[in-house]
Design a protein around this motif. Structure first.
Motif, short mmCIF file in Angstrom:
data_model
loop_
_atom_site.label_atom_id
_atom_site.label_comp_id
_atom_site.label_asym_id
_atom_site.label_seq_id
_atom_site.Cartn_x
_atom_site.Cartn_y
_atom_site.Cartn_z
N GLU A 1 0.84 -1.20 0.00
CA GLU A 1 0.00 0.00 0.00
C GLU A 1 0.87 1.25 0.00
OE1 GLU A 1 -4.16 1.29 2.18
OE2 GLU A 1 -2.68 0.16 3.33
N LEU A 2 0.50 2.23 -0.81
CA LEU A 2 1.20 3.50 -0.83
C LEU A 2 0.60 4.45 0.21
CD1 LEU A 2 1.61 3.96 -4.70
CD2 LEU A 2 3.24 2.98 -3.06
N SER A 3 1.26 5.57 0.42
CA SER A 3 0.85 6.49 1.50
C SER A 3 -0.55 7.06 1.28
CB SER A 3 1.86 7.63 1.63
OG SER A 3 1.97 8.35 0.41
N ASP A 4 -0.98 7.16 0.02
CA ASP A 4 -2.30 7.74 -0.27
C ASP A 4 -3.39 6.68 -0.44
OD1 ASP A 4 -1.58 6.62 -2.67
OD2 ASP A 4 -1.59 8.48 -3.82
N GLY A 5 -3.07 5.42 -0.16
CA GLY A 5 -4.06 4.35 -0.25
C GLY A 5 -4.04 3.59 -1.56
N GLN B 1 10.22 5.98 11.19
CA GLN B 1 10.27 7.25 11.90
C GLN B 1 8.88 7.88 11.96
OE1 GLN B 1 13.35 9.63 10.04
NE2 GLN B 1 14.99 8.31 10.80
N GLY B 2 7.89 7.03 12.20
CA GLY B 2 6.51 7.48 12.34
C GLY B 2 5.81 7.81 11.05
N LYS B 3 6.46 7.55 9.91
CA LYS B 3 5.87 7.85 8.61
C LYS B 3 5.77 6.57 7.76
CE LYS B 3 9.13 10.69 7.63
NZ LYS B 3 9.98 11.67 6.92
N HIS B 4 4.94 6.66 6.73
CA HIS B 4 4.79 5.53 5.83
C HIS B 4 6.04 5.36 4.98
CE1 HIS B 4 3.62 3.53 2.05
NE2 HIS B 4 2.72 2.90 2.78
N ASP C 1 9.25 7.75 -0.28
CA ASP C 1 8.46 8.56 -1.20
C ASP C 1 7.68 7.67 -2.17
OD1 ASP C 1 10.50 7.61 -2.79
OD2 ASP C 1 11.30 9.57 -3.32
N ASP C 2 7.11 6.59 -1.62
CA ASP C 2 6.25 5.68 -2.39
C ASP C 2 6.96 5.03 -3.57
OD1 ASP C 2 4.01 5.94 -0.77
OD2 ASP C 2 3.21 7.65 -1.89
N GLY C 3 8.25 4.76 -3.40
CA GLY C 3 8.99 4.04 -4.42
C GLY C 3 9.54 4.88 -5.54
N GLN C 4 9.45 6.19 -5.42
CA GLN C 4 10.02 7.06 -6.44
C GLN C 4 11.55 7.05 -6.38
OE1 GLN C 4 8.05 8.65 -8.84
NE2 GLN C 4 6.58 7.28 -7.83
N SER C 5 12.09 6.89 -5.19
CA SER C 5 13.54 6.76 -5.01
C SER C 5 13.79 5.79 -3.87
CB SER C 5 14.17 8.12 -4.71
OG SER C 5 13.67 8.66 -3.49
N ASP D 1 8.49 -0.13 14.37
CA ASP D 1 8.87 1.07 13.62
C ASP D 1 10.38 1.08 13.38
OD1 ASP D 1 9.54 3.69 12.77
OD2 ASP D 1 7.80 4.51 13.79
N GLY D 2 10.76 1.06 12.10
CA GLY D 2 12.16 1.14 11.76
C GLY D 2 12.92 -0.17 11.80
N GLU D 3 12.23 -1.29 12.04
CA GLU D 3 12.92 -2.58 12.06
C GLU D 3 12.12 -3.60 11.26
OE1 GLU D 3 14.80 -5.86 15.20
OE2 GLU D 3 13.71 -4.12 15.94
N VAL D 4 12.82 -4.34 10.39
CA VAL D 4 12.18 -5.35 9.57
C VAL D 4 12.92 -6.67 9.70
CG1 VAL D 4 11.29 -3.69 7.89
CG2 VAL D 4 13.53 -4.75 7.52
#
Length: 279
Positions: A143-147, A199-202, A225-229, A251-254
């Motif tokens: 899922e991207l940040s805008d759904g 860091q609290g963001k998508h 940035d949703d896969g742009q970079s 958050d921040g760990e995978v």
């Protein structure tokens, strides 16, 4: 255990609403090989099943066949995953569980990626959209940040040795804007893509053997940035490596489960956790 028959391409997804796990798999007779199924000279064909677990995978339900609702009659070869499914978190399709799949058309022999989904907590599964272009198969959806949704696909176009992606604005019912992502190189291999909190963001995380020539250098990359970079490149191993699957720990760990070895990428399966740092 189904004797000599093939039960494979496991694709798990968690329904966060009820806590149940679902495992989508494909099946075929042991004496039917892929080339025969594609040529339609096989005894049977590829079939699709779903299992569920209400105890975190300790036990599983009897496999239920769902081929008729998720496989077009003109398709021959079919594969779920292999890799994790996802659940939509926002918008009109919130709660929808989606599994990324692939198939081969009987007439053209071309191969495409597609999705299947459930809107009723795994009771029924339906066929979603197919990519507009061929030469892609094994894939994962995030899922991207805008759904919106993005599908990231294994690419067979050797003139462009990069992953391919496509976008859906309608919960996976249609896929558009299919293109190569030149920041994500590949040697023709499965890869993993997941949405996480960073860091609290998508953000998106991606893992694959980062090479254009051979299955080696299992690497995790981060995009905010949703896969742009893509940034934050983490090399898990420089050794031979192949399939992988990512999961968000916190958050921040995978975590990354992947195939690797010293001489071959198929010697063992390894799990590593990575704390992502913006670098």
């Amino acid at each position: 255990d189904d004797s000599l028959n093939v039960c494979g391409n496991p694709a798990p997804v968690l329904d966060t609403n009820c806590g149940n796990l679902f495992l989508l798999v494909t099946w075929n007779l042991g004496e039917d090989h892929e080339r025969e199924i594609i040529a339609q000279t096989s005894i049977d064909t590829r079939r699709v099943f779903v299992l569920s677990s209400s105890d975190d995978g300790k036990s599983w339900s009897t496999p239920k066949e769902i081929t008729s609702t998720v496989k077009d009659s003109s398709w021959t070869w079919y594969a779920t995953g292999p890799g994790s499914g996802m659940q939509v978190s926002k918008g009109k399709h919130a709660g929808r569980m989606i599994i990324a799949c692939d198939h081969i058309e009987a007439r053209s022999k071309k191969y495409y990626s597609h999705t299947i989904h459930s809107d009723d907590s795994g009771t029924t599964w339906k066929l979603g959209g197919t990519t507009p272009k061929d030469q892609v198969n094994e894939c994962e959806v995030a899922e991207l940040s805008d759904g919106r949704l993005i599908v990231n696909m294994r690419n067979y176009d050797r003139d462009q040795k990069y992953r391919q992606t496509a976008i859906s604005n309608d919960g996976g019912m249609t896929w558009t804007d299919q293109q190569h992502n030149t920041a994500l190189i590949e040697p023709i291999c499965q890869a993993s893509l997941q949405s996480i909190q960073y860091q609290g963001k998508h953000a998106l995380v991606f893992s694959n053997p980062a090479s254009q020539e051979s299955r080696e250098k299992m690497t995790i990359k981060l995009s905010d940035d949703d896969g742009q970079s893509w940034m934050g490149e983490y090399l898990l191993t420089a050794n031979p490596s192949a399939y992988s699957d990512l999961i968000e720990i916190r958050d921040g760990e995978v975590g990354c489960l992947f195939e690797t070895g010293e001489q071959s990428p198929y010697e063992r399966i390894v799990y590593s956790s990575v704390a992502i740092v913006d670098n």
